[in-house]
Design an enzyme around this catalytic site. Structure first.
Site, PDB file in Angstrom:
ATOM      1  N   ARG A  89      38.752  51.122  46.257  1.00 21.73           N
ATOM      2  CA  ARG A  89      37.307  51.256  46.055  1.00 21.73           C
ATOM      3  C   ARG A  89      36.907  52.621  46.604  1.00 21.73           C
ATOM      4  NH1 ARG A  89      32.235  49.425  49.480  1.00 21.73           N
ATOM      5  NH2 ARG A  89      30.634  49.914  47.960  1.00 21.73           N
ATOM      6  N   HIS A 178      27.128  50.550  43.966  1.00 24.10           N
ATOM      7  CA  HIS A 178      27.428  49.130  43.746  1.00 24.10           C
ATOM      8  C   HIS A 178      27.911  48.870  42.319  1.00 24.10           C
ATOM      9  CE1 HIS A 178      24.367  48.320  47.157  1.00 24.10           C
ATOM     10  NE2 HIS A 178      25.592  48.224  47.653  1.00 24.10           N
TER      11      HIS A 178
END
Length: 397
Positions: A89, A178
């Site tokens: 990530r 996000h």
């Protein structure tokens, strides 16, 4: 096996998946290495068992070597070749990376180039990538970026009303964050609603300590609340969200502080914490507001939910009223029934009807919480960013 990594400057959070069934990867191990460069602490969880180690980690490479050593000791892997792919990530990919990518030297350079846009996050991610590349040289490395899902936004939504040369020369624009969560929720909602993703319109509320919303049009990000950085948009746990930018100049004079000190206050001392003077945790703020009738906590709760409601209306308008569902997700969105209720109660221009009993009900994966009379479905869905990264990494193997 696929290892999913979320790394910071002094921590590595990880989850290991078994991928015999490529459609349903199975998480078998998760853990956290922290205090890297200080004294080191590692926690590994396998089902209900928790193992804790206090090895010394001077750097990320030593941490990776320790994680792999304990994987072998616990019979999680036989050797390093069992881990075929690692998905990372990564917060910021700038405007060039529009989807998950193999972390070649060129793409790693993009992570480095965008450190100026994400100085708190990208350096740790890059350090971890290099450490895992040395520790697992045979594994395929894949980067999944929080910004990439939003690269479908049109210019009218991602540009700021500032001199255009700021964008042309310095890349000042709305990037949004996000994105991995929004991507997962869009896929999941497509399945729940039994509707082709390309025809799907959603308003997604990702509400955690950091919070943002996304307007999904035809399965793609059309607009979002966070901006150049994760400081913009909604009121959050400790972040202010949207404010008048002139406040910074005014308070610089009032407090005799520089822009760096003020930005730190806007990031770490504002939001729920700043207004309530109690906590950045929604559970504590809502308890103080409702049970103790604390006036500051009540104002903070009202401000927090009002801004979400206003963005629901804004995004519904951008979708021309053709909204398939409003989705609540992430820590607060998934678990705070009072937040969901207060938000929906404040949306007056749409005929939304919340089923109060279902809103309170426990659930594992997702649950529709609107009544049959509601003009738009309201759903709470548990997000799973790690699973999304695992599936994206699998595509490269």
């Amino acid at each position: 096996m696929i290892l999913v990594v979320n790394a910071g400057s002094s921590s590595i959070k990880f989850k290991l998946y078994e991928t015999n069934d490529k459609n349903s990867p199975l998480p078998i191990v998760e853990g956290l290495a922290e205090r890297i460069g200080v004294d080191g602490a590692l926690t590994i969880k396998i089902e209900d068992q928790k193992y804790e180690y206090n090895d010394r980690y001077d750097n990320h490479l030593m941490t990776v070597e320790s994680i792999l050593k304990h994987f072998k000791e616990l019979n999680v892997i036989k050797n390093e070749l069992d881990i075929e792919g690692i998905g990372f990530r990564i917060v910021h990919g700038g405007d060039k990376i529009v989807k998950p990518v193999e972390l070649t030297d060129q793409n790693k350079q993009a992570v480095e180039d965008n450190i100026k846009l994400a100085p708190l996050h990208n350096p740790g991610a890059l350090t971890a990538i290099n450490a895992f590349q040395k520790g697992l040289p045979k594994a395929k490395l894949v980067g999944c970026f929080d910004t990439s899902f939003h690269q479908t936004m049109p210019a009218k939504n991602y540009l700021y009303s500032v001199p255009l040369k700021w964008y042309e020369n310095h890349k000042v624009r709305k990037y949004g964050f996000h994105g991995i969560s929004f991507d997962y929720i869009t896929e999941k909602a497509s399945q729940i609603l039994n509707k082709n993703k390309n025809d799907l319109n959603l308003v997604i509320c990702h509400l955690g300590n950091g919070a943002s919303m996304c307007c999904v049009k035809n399965g793609e990000s059309y607009d979002t609340t966070m901006g150049l950085t994760p400081l913009a948009g909604l009121m959050m746990g400790t972040r202010c969200g949207d404010i008048d930018p002139s406040i910074i100049e005014y308070m610089a004079k009032e407090l005799n502080q520089d822009v760096y000190q003020l930005t730190n206050s806007l990031n770490k001392e504002s939001g729920l914490l700043g207004v309530s003077k109690i906590s950045s945790d929604m559970r504590e703020v809502s308890k103080a507001a409702i049970e103790n009738h604390d006036e500051k906590a009540l104002v903070a709760l009202e401000m927090y939910t009002q801004r979400i409601a206003e963005y629901i209306l804004k995004f519904a308008n951008q979708l021309e009223g053709k909204v398939d569902a409003i989705v609540f997700t992430a820590g607060i969105g998934e678990n705070s029934f009072i937040t969901r209720k207060l938000v929906i109660d404040k949306v007056h221009l749409l005929n939304l009807k919340l089923d109060n009993e279902t809103n309170l009900r426990e659930y594992d994966d997702y649950l529709e919480i609107s009544t049959n009379e509601s003009a738009i479905k309201i759903i709470k869905i548990r997000t799973d960013e790690e699973l999304m990264i695992c599936k994206e990494t699998l595509k490269f193997l």
